[in-house]
Design a protein around this motif. Structure first.
Motif, mmCIF file in Angstrom:
data_model
loop_
_atom_site.group_PDB
_atom_site.id
_atom_site.type_symbol
_atom_site.label_atom_id
_atom_site.label_comp_id
_atom_site.label_asym_id
_atom_site.label_seq_id
_atom_site.Cartn_x
_atom_site.Cartn_y
_atom_site.Cartn_z
ATOM 1 N N GLU A 104 1.032 -1.096 0.023
ATOM 2 C CA GLU A 104 0.043 -0.091 -0.039
ATOM 3 C C GLU A 104 0.859 1.254 -0.031
ATOM 4 O OE1 GLU A 104 -2.498 2.210 -0.960
ATOM 5 O OE2 GLU A 104 -3.574 0.233 -0.209
ATOM 6 N N PHE A 105 0.454 2.341 -0.545
ATOM 7 C CA PHE A 105 1.201 3.596 -0.868
ATOM 8 C C PHE A 105 0.028 4.870 -0.362
ATOM 9 C CE2 PHE A 105 3.096 7.347 -2.174
ATOM 10 C CZ PHE A 105 4.573 7.187 -2.376
ATOM 11 N N THR A 106 0.345 5.510 0.802
ATOM 12 C CA THR A 106 -0.641 6.435 1.296
ATOM 13 C C THR A 106 0.208 7.896 1.164
ATOM 14 O OG1 THR A 106 -1.750 4.867 2.720
ATOM 15 C CG2 THR A 106 -2.070 7.067 3.263
ATOM 16 N N VAL A 107 -0.704 8.765 0.756
ATOM 17 C CA VAL A 107 -0.184 10.150 0.800
ATOM 18 C C VAL A 107 -0.855 10.871 1.993
ATOM 19 C CG1 VAL A 107 0.006 12.305 -0.392
ATOM 20 C CG2 VAL A 107 0.367 10.427 -1.488
ATOM 21 N N LEU A 108 -0.077 11.277 2.943
ATOM 22 C CA LEU A 108 -0.462 11.854 4.355
ATOM 23 C C LEU A 108 -0.441 13.346 4.042
ATOM 24 C CD1 LEU A 108 -2.334 11.060 6.663
ATOM 25 C CD2 LEU A 108 -0.018 10.563 7.888
ATOM 26 N N ASP A 109 -1.523 14.162 3.613
ATOM 27 C CA ASP A 109 -1.149 15.656 3.493
ATOM 28 C C ASP A 109 -2.230 16.330 4.351
ATOM 29 O OD1 ASP A 109 -3.177 15.168 2.067
ATOM 30 O OD2 ASP A 109 -2.728 16.009 0.155
ATOM 31 N N THR A 110 -2.101 15.945 5.618
ATOM 32 C CA THR A 110 -3.209 16.718 6.406
ATOM 33 C C THR A 110 -2.455 16.434 7.983
ATOM 34 O OG1 THR A 110 -5.458 16.136 7.464
ATOM 35 C CG2 THR A 110 -4.299 14.337 6.988
ATOM 36 N N THR A 111 -3.430 17.274 8.824
ATOM 37 C CA THR A 111 -3.132 17.147 10.382
ATOM 38 C C THR A 111 -4.020 16.527 11.097
ATOM 39 O OG1 THR A 111 -3.533 19.507 10.339
ATOM 40 C CG2 THR A 111 -1.511 18.911 10.384
ATOM 41 N N ASP A 112 -5.135 16.019 10.552
ATOM 42 C CA ASP A 112 -6.367 15.419 10.688
ATOM 43 C C ASP A 112 -5.919 14.177 11.411
ATOM 44 O OD1 ASP A 112 -9.140 14.661 11.243
ATOM 45 O OD2 ASP A 112 -8.869 13.535 9.809
ATOM 46 N N SER A 138 10.844 22.998 6.153
ATOM 47 C CA SER A 138 10.369 23.539 7.292
ATOM 48 C C SER A 138 8.872 23.778 7.297
ATOM 49 C CB SER A 138 10.792 24.976 7.312
ATOM 50 O OG SER A 138 10.729 25.739 6.402
ATOM 51 N N THR A 139 8.120 22.946 6.349
ATOM 52 C CA THR A 139 6.615 22.837 6.595
ATOM 53 C C THR A 139 6.042 22.458 7.738
ATOM 54 O OG1 THR A 139 6.654 22.704 4.123
ATOM 55 C CG2 THR A 139 4.820 22.136 5.222
ATOM 56 N N ASN A 140 5.402 23.384 8.429
ATOM 57 C CA ASN A 140 4.868 23.091 9.738
ATOM 58 C C ASN A 140 4.250 21.567 9.828
ATOM 59 O OD1 ASN A 140 5.447 25.273 10.824
ATOM 60 N ND2 ASN A 140 3.687 26.251 10.559
ATOM 61 N N GLU A 141 3.190 21.448 8.851
ATOM 62 C CA GLU A 141 2.711 19.850 8.929
ATOM 63 C C GLU A 141 3.818 18.817 8.865
ATOM 64 O OE1 GLU A 141 -0.174 22.803 6.401
ATOM 65 O OE2 GLU A 141 1.813 22.299 6.577
ATOM 66 N N ILE A 142 4.643 19.082 7.879
ATOM 67 C CA ILE A 142 5.619 17.853 7.669
ATOM 68 C C ILE A 142 6.481 17.534 8.889
ATOM 69 C CG2 ILE A 142 7.342 17.049 6.207
ATOM 70 C CD1 ILE A 142 4.658 17.285 4.999
ATOM 71 N N LEU A 143 6.852 18.602 9.711
ATOM 72 C CA LEU A 143 7.701 18.429 10.865
ATOM 73 C C LEU A 143 6.755 17.835 11.810
ATOM 74 C CD1 LEU A 143 9.153 22.298 11.058
ATOM 75 C CD2 LEU A 143 10.355 20.144 10.313
ATOM 76 N N ALA A 144 5.587 18.338 12.062
ATOM 77 C CA ALA A 144 4.622 17.620 13.105
ATOM 78 C C ALA A 144 4.557 16.156 12.658
ATOM 79 C CB ALA A 144 3.265 18.242 13.302
ATOM 80 N N PRO A 479 -5.831 20.761 5.957
ATOM 81 C CA PRO A 479 -5.319 21.873 5.542
ATOM 82 C C PRO A 479 -4.552 21.793 3.890
ATOM 83 C CG PRO A 479 -3.896 20.617 6.781
ATOM 84 C CD PRO A 479 -5.078 19.672 6.700
ATOM 85 N N ARG A 480 -4.735 20.767 3.352
ATOM 86 C CA ARG A 480 -4.162 20.473 2.170
ATOM 87 C C ARG A 480 -4.493 21.732 1.134
ATOM 88 N NH1 ARG A 480 -6.074 15.429 -1.040
ATOM 89 N NH2 ARG A 480 -4.942 16.232 -2.773
ATOM 90 N N TYR A 481 -5.524 22.328 1.172
ATOM 91 C CA TYR A 481 -6.159 23.336 0.256
ATOM 92 C C TYR A 481 -5.021 24.633 0.619
ATOM 93 C CZ TYR A 481 -8.924 26.310 3.407
ATOM 94 O OH TYR A 481 -9.502 27.045 4.423
ATOM 95 N N LEU A 482 -4.607 25.038 1.828
ATOM 96 C CA LEU A 482 -3.947 25.890 2.283
ATOM 97 C C LEU A 482 -2.459 26.075 1.386
ATOM 98 C CD1 LEU A 482 -4.087 25.963 5.941
ATOM 99 C CD2 LEU A 482 -5.532 27.175 4.716
ATOM 100 N N HIS A 483 -2.245 25.061 0.737
ATOM 101 C CA HIS A 483 -0.942 25.088 0.082
ATOM 102 C C HIS A 483 -1.340 25.226 -1.621
ATOM 103 C CE1 HIS A 483 1.717 24.058 3.476
ATOM 104 N NE2 HIS A 483 0.494 23.537 3.875
ATOM 105 N N SER A 484 -2.503 25.366 -1.903
ATOM 106 C CA SER A 484 -2.789 25.313 -3.441
ATOM 107 C C SER A 484 -3.874 26.512 -3.536
ATOM 108 C CB SER A 484 -2.950 23.787 -3.688
ATOM 109 O OG SER A 484 -4.274 23.549 -2.999
#
Length: 575
Positions: A104-112, A138-144, A479-484
């Motif tokens: 499986e391959f999952t893209v996790l682009d959220t803080t949910d 230094s992207t906040n979501e990625i750091l967390a 929060p994904r739409y914040l980056h687009s």
């Protein structure tokens, strides 16, 4: 001087006369700005023009990495990436699938927290690889998210670095962290080798190719399709035969004729590519009060009910076209709507199509008079989120200074003070929808947990709003739409009406080493964007839900229906 109502043909002639294609290939930044400092910045974002041969030389390294990871027994891969760093891998995952059963391959682009739990619950940490993907590092979501997964590995008694693959730019803090973790793989873009490629243009870099290789996709074949499209978009190709120039001239001309809404109609197998185009076009062109407004996944309605503010783009797989979609596009065309038809021979055309849209987007930036390589309004929400989190660290609560308009059971509604006279939920919606003007679109901005039931409810709400207000609609997830698309919403035309949906967290997750949780971070991101939108005078309501969210969303839909009935029975002139 260009006509105020140009045609696609006259726009093509303008592109030829002003040598736009050759100047683009020469990386002439004066196409988009007369300011020398801005031009210098633009030149640092044009590396996508020359990255294909660079990455062709890295094929062996990419393939070897994918082979090594397969031999290591990895069954689940989770990519941590926001915006362009995550969206193109998601396109590949959805279009190609996976070559090995049981993986499986999952893209996790959220803080949910719900989504994070779901990503982890489906696998054994011993068989898990995380790809930490961030240009800036230094992207906040990625750091967390990185802190969380590093802790997961440590608690399982594993060496975290052995389960980490990192993609970033040279000199970033993430590069230093990867070395400190002894990450099993580190892919770094430096000057002349990808550092000059912006995130949403990064499909041809390690950010796109490494995840694709891990899925079992033939990355050499992807690069060959890219090379073929670069050749078709060469400066020597006449504009009448140039696929990107023709696409840009068509969309740009119709935008200047009052059709700025680009509605993507995608073959079901290619639907995720529509989402990728949506973020590319919205973030690149939506600024200085201008911009294209792309939308995908919209429920179909009768062509006669579509406004004269749209251009439709039909994307099909030529060998197996969606016949129903073909019939719908033909009906739209008969009703007078412009339709652009794009055909792929097979899924590998995804990379050539991406290159075509890179060129087209750069050209549309020129036609609209905006710089397509910056994102000036994205930072506004980030700054407000940071301030909210700093305040939370001091007093343990998020400060919501929004105007409370009304409460209805488990719902609280916040918005502009001029709507405060409405004391009921239906009244709030009625007053708010009066602010909707002809040719405005409605966008749902959801920070709700991603569950099948809630997603289905949001789609029903989207369909209901579009049919009732007879307008275009968007559904965006935070929060994904914040980056687009968030750039378009704040920096583009004031043509949107927004419903932002937030909720109390059912089960939160701690972020190791931070005084706030993922739920608090997500809520701060929603509030930060709400504040930024209000500061810019955007028409936005925030509906905060508690309790059983499915019931709360049903109540929202019922109140929307009541408000629409109220507007129809007592029409009020819209302003």
């Amino acid at each position: 001087m260009a006509s105020s109502h140009p045609s696609p043909q006259s726009t093509l002639e303008r592109l030829a006369a002003e040598r736009v294609i050759s100047r683009l290939w020469q990386q002439d930044a004066s196409l988009w700005s007369a300011d020398p400092s801005v031009q210098a910045t633009i030149r640092q974002r044009l590396g996508w023009l020359t990255i294909q041969p660079v990455m062709s030389q890295r094929l062996q390294e990419i393939r070897q990495t994918a082979d090594d990871i397969r031999r290591a027994g990895v069954t689940h891969t989770v990519l941590l990436g926001m915006g362009g760093s995550g969206l193109f891998p998601e396109v590949c995952r959805n279009i190609f699938g996976l070559d090995q059963p049981g993986t499986e391959f999952t893209v996790l682009d959220t803080t949910d927290p719900t989504a994070i739990r779901q990503a982890l619950a489906q696998c054994n940490p011993q068989r898990l690889l995380i790809i930490i993907s961030s240009k800036s590092g230094s992207t906040n979501e990625i750091l967390a998210l990185s802190k969380y997964f590093i802790c997961v590995f440590q608690q399982a008694g594993l060496a975290p670095g052995e389960h980490c693959l990192v993609v970033t730019d040279a000199g970033s803090a993430l590069e230093a962290s990867a070395k400190a973790w002894h990450a099993r793989n580190l892919f770094v873009h430096g000057p002349g080798t990808g550092a000059e490629v912006g995130g949403r243009f990064s499909a041809l870099t390690y950010f796109g190719l490494v995840p694709a290789a891990l899925m079992g996709i033939d990355v050499e074949r992807l690069l060959q399709r890219a090379a073929a499209m670069f050749a078709r978009c060469d400066a020597a190709v006449p504009v009448a035969e140039h696929p990107a120039a023709k696409l840009a001239a068509t969309l740009g001309a119709f935008a200047q004729q009052g059709r700025p809404l680009v509605t993507l109609l995608c073959h079901p197998a290619l639907a995720s590519f529509g989402v990728w185009v949506e973020q590319l076009l919205a973030e690149s062109t939506g600024k200085q009060g201008r911009g294209m407004t792309p939308m995908t996944g919209e429920p179909r309605r009768e062509p006669s009910l579509r406004g004269a503010d749209r251009v439709f783009v039909e994307l099909q797989l030529a060998p197996e076209p969606d016949r129903e979609l073909e019939r719908y596009s033909a009906a739209l065309e008969r009703d007078g709507h412009p339709v652009v038809r794009l055909r792929w021979d097979d899924p590998y055309d995804v990379m050539g199509e991406a290159v075509k849209w890179f060129f087209a987007t750069a050209i549309m930036g020129y036609l609209l008079g905006v710089n397509p390589f910056d994102e000036p309004n994205v930072q506004e929400s980030k700054d407000r989120t940071k301030a909210l989190l700093e305040q939370f660290a001091k007093d343990g609560q998020l400060r919501d200074d929004g105007q409370l308009l009304c409460m209805d059971g488990n719902l609280s509604v916040f918005g502009a003070r001029e709507l405060a006279a409405s004391s009921s939920l239906t009244g709030c919606f009625s007053a708010f929808f009066r602010r909707h003007r002809p040719h405005d679109y409605v966008s749902l901005l959801s920070f709700l947990p991603r569950t099948a039931a809630l997603d289905e409810g949001l789609m029903r709400l989207r369909e209901r709003l579009g049919a009732s207000l007879q307008c275009a609609t968007m559904l965006q997830f935070g929060p994904r739409y914040l980056h687009s698309t968030g750039q378009l919403f704040k920096g583009g035309p004031d043509a949107g009406v927004f419903l932002l949906l937030t909720a109390e967290e059912r089960q939160d997750l701690a972020i190791p080493g931070e005084p706030f949780t993922f739920g608090v971070l997500k809520q701060a991101q929603a509030l930060g964007d709400f504040q930024a939108m209000q500061q810019r005078g955007r028409r936005i309501l925030r509906i905060h839900m508690r309790g059983t969210l499915e019931h709360a969303l049903s109540r929202v839909m019922a109140a929307v229906d009541e408000a629409i009935v109220s507007l129809r029975s007592a029409p009020v002139s819209r302003t």
